[in-house]
Design a protein around this motif. Structure first.
Motif, PDB file in Angstrom:
ATOM      1  N   UNK A 114     -17.743  69.539   3.252  1.00 34.26           N
ATOM      2  CA  UNK A 114     -16.705  68.994   4.120  1.00 34.26           C
ATOM      3  C   UNK A 114     -17.222  68.322   5.369  1.00 34.26           C
ATOM      4  N   UNK A 115     -18.381  67.665   5.274  1.00 36.51           N
ATOM      5  CA  UNK A 115     -18.949  66.934   6.410  1.00 36.51           C
ATOM      6  C   UNK A 115     -19.113  65.470   6.028  1.00 36.51           C
ATOM      7  N   UNK A 116     -18.731  64.546   6.928  1.00 42.58           N
ATOM      8  CA  UNK A 116     -18.842  63.123   6.606  1.00 42.58           C
ATOM      9  C   UNK A 116     -20.275  62.634   6.761  1.00 42.58           C
ATOM     10  N   UNK A 117     -20.484  61.322   6.600  1.00 45.31           N
ATOM     11  CA  UNK A 117     -21.833  60.748   6.656  1.00 45.31           C
ATOM     12  C   UNK A 117     -22.470  60.853   8.038  1.00 45.31           C
ATOM     13  N   UNK A 118     -21.675  61.171   9.063  1.00 54.18           N
ATOM     14  CA  UNK A 118     -22.194  61.367  10.418  1.00 54.18           C
ATOM     15  C   UNK A 118     -22.334  62.849  10.763  1.00 54.18           C
ATOM     16  N   UNK A 119     -22.023  63.725   9.802  1.00 56.00           N
ATOM     17  CA  UNK A 119     -22.107  65.164  10.031  1.00 56.00           C
ATOM     18  C   UNK A 119     -20.884  65.754  10.705  1.00 56.00           C
ATOM     19  N   UNK A 120     -19.802  64.960  10.814  1.00 53.66           N
ATOM     20  CA  UNK A 120     -18.562  65.442  11.420  1.00 53.66           C
ATOM     21  C   UNK A 120     -17.723  66.176  10.380  1.00 53.66           C
ATOM     22  N   UNK A 121     -17.004  67.180  10.856  1.00 54.21           N
ATOM     23  CA  UNK A 121     -16.129  67.990  10.007  1.00 54.21           C
ATOM     24  C   UNK A 121     -14.992  67.127   9.463  1.00 54.21           C
ATOM     25  N   UNK A 122     -14.763  67.183   8.158  1.00 53.11           N
ATOM     26  CA  UNK A 122     -13.625  66.495   7.549  1.00 53.11           C
ATOM     27  C   UNK A 122     -12.366  67.331   7.769  1.00 53.11           C
ATOM     28  N   UNK A 123     -11.250  66.793   7.421  1.00 51.83           N
ATOM     29  CA  UNK A 123      -9.971  67.484   7.568  1.00 51.83           C
ATOM     30  C   UNK A 123     -10.012  68.868   6.921  1.00 51.83           C
ATOM     31  N   UNK A 124      -9.280  69.786   7.510  1.00 55.46           N
ATOM     32  CA  UNK A 124      -9.203  71.143   6.958  1.00 55.46           C
ATOM     33  C   UNK A 124      -8.547  71.145   5.579  1.00 55.46           C
ATOM     34  N   UNK A 125      -7.786  70.109   5.250  1.00 60.83           N
ATOM     35  CA  UNK A 125      -7.131  70.012   3.948  1.00 60.83           C
ATOM     36  C   UNK A 125      -8.158  69.720   2.847  1.00 60.83           C
TER      37      UNK A 125
END
Length: 141
Positions: free
Chosen positions: A98-109
């Motif tokens: 659940x982490x995007x290409x920048x290492x940020x958390x994706x939506x909890x869904x």
């Protein structure tokens, strides 16, 4: 009440209800797609099916299309055209953790498939690669 820039309690309640409804529909779509795909996990498969090549389209339909749309154009979840350009490692990190290409958390869904599993079992590298290949093919004309 305030001026035109303020949000009323009724508007806030309506937004909250809409957000809860969207979450419920997303979760329901995910579960329904998973059940419609007939996912039993490798343990319930016969030997020929367990050794069959992984089908990215089938995995996408059962695990992703409910939120990202049948063509990856978005819905409850975002459109996936940007993920086609991600490396396999970036894509795997998004799907599994659940982490995007920048290492940020994706939506909890967004399910963390490393924990939620695909087809009733922990995802394999082959499944993740097949999903990424299918999403790349969606972007192609």
């Amino acid at each position: 009440m305030g001026g035109a820039d303020s949000i009323s309690g009724r508007e806030l309640a309506a937004f909250g209800a809409f957000a809860l409804l969207a979450l419920a529909v997303g979760f329901g779509s995910y579960r329904a797609g998973h059940q419609l795909a007939g996912s039993q996990g490798a343990a319930g498969m016969s030997a020929p099916l367990a050794n069959a090549p992984v089908n990215g389209a089938t995995l996408y339909a059962s695990a992703c299309a409910g939120c990202h749309g049948a063509a990856g154009t978005g819905g409850i979840g975002p459109a996936l055209q940007d993920t086609a350009a991600w490396t396999d490692a970036q894509f795997a990190t998004a799907v599994l953790r659940g982490l995007d290409d920048q290492g940020r958390e994706l939506s909890a869904v967004m399910p963390r498939f490393e924990q939620a599993g695909l087809d009733g079992a922990p995802p394999t590298a082959e499944q993740v690669a097949a999903l990424h290949a299918f999403i790349r093919a969606l972007k192609s004309p």
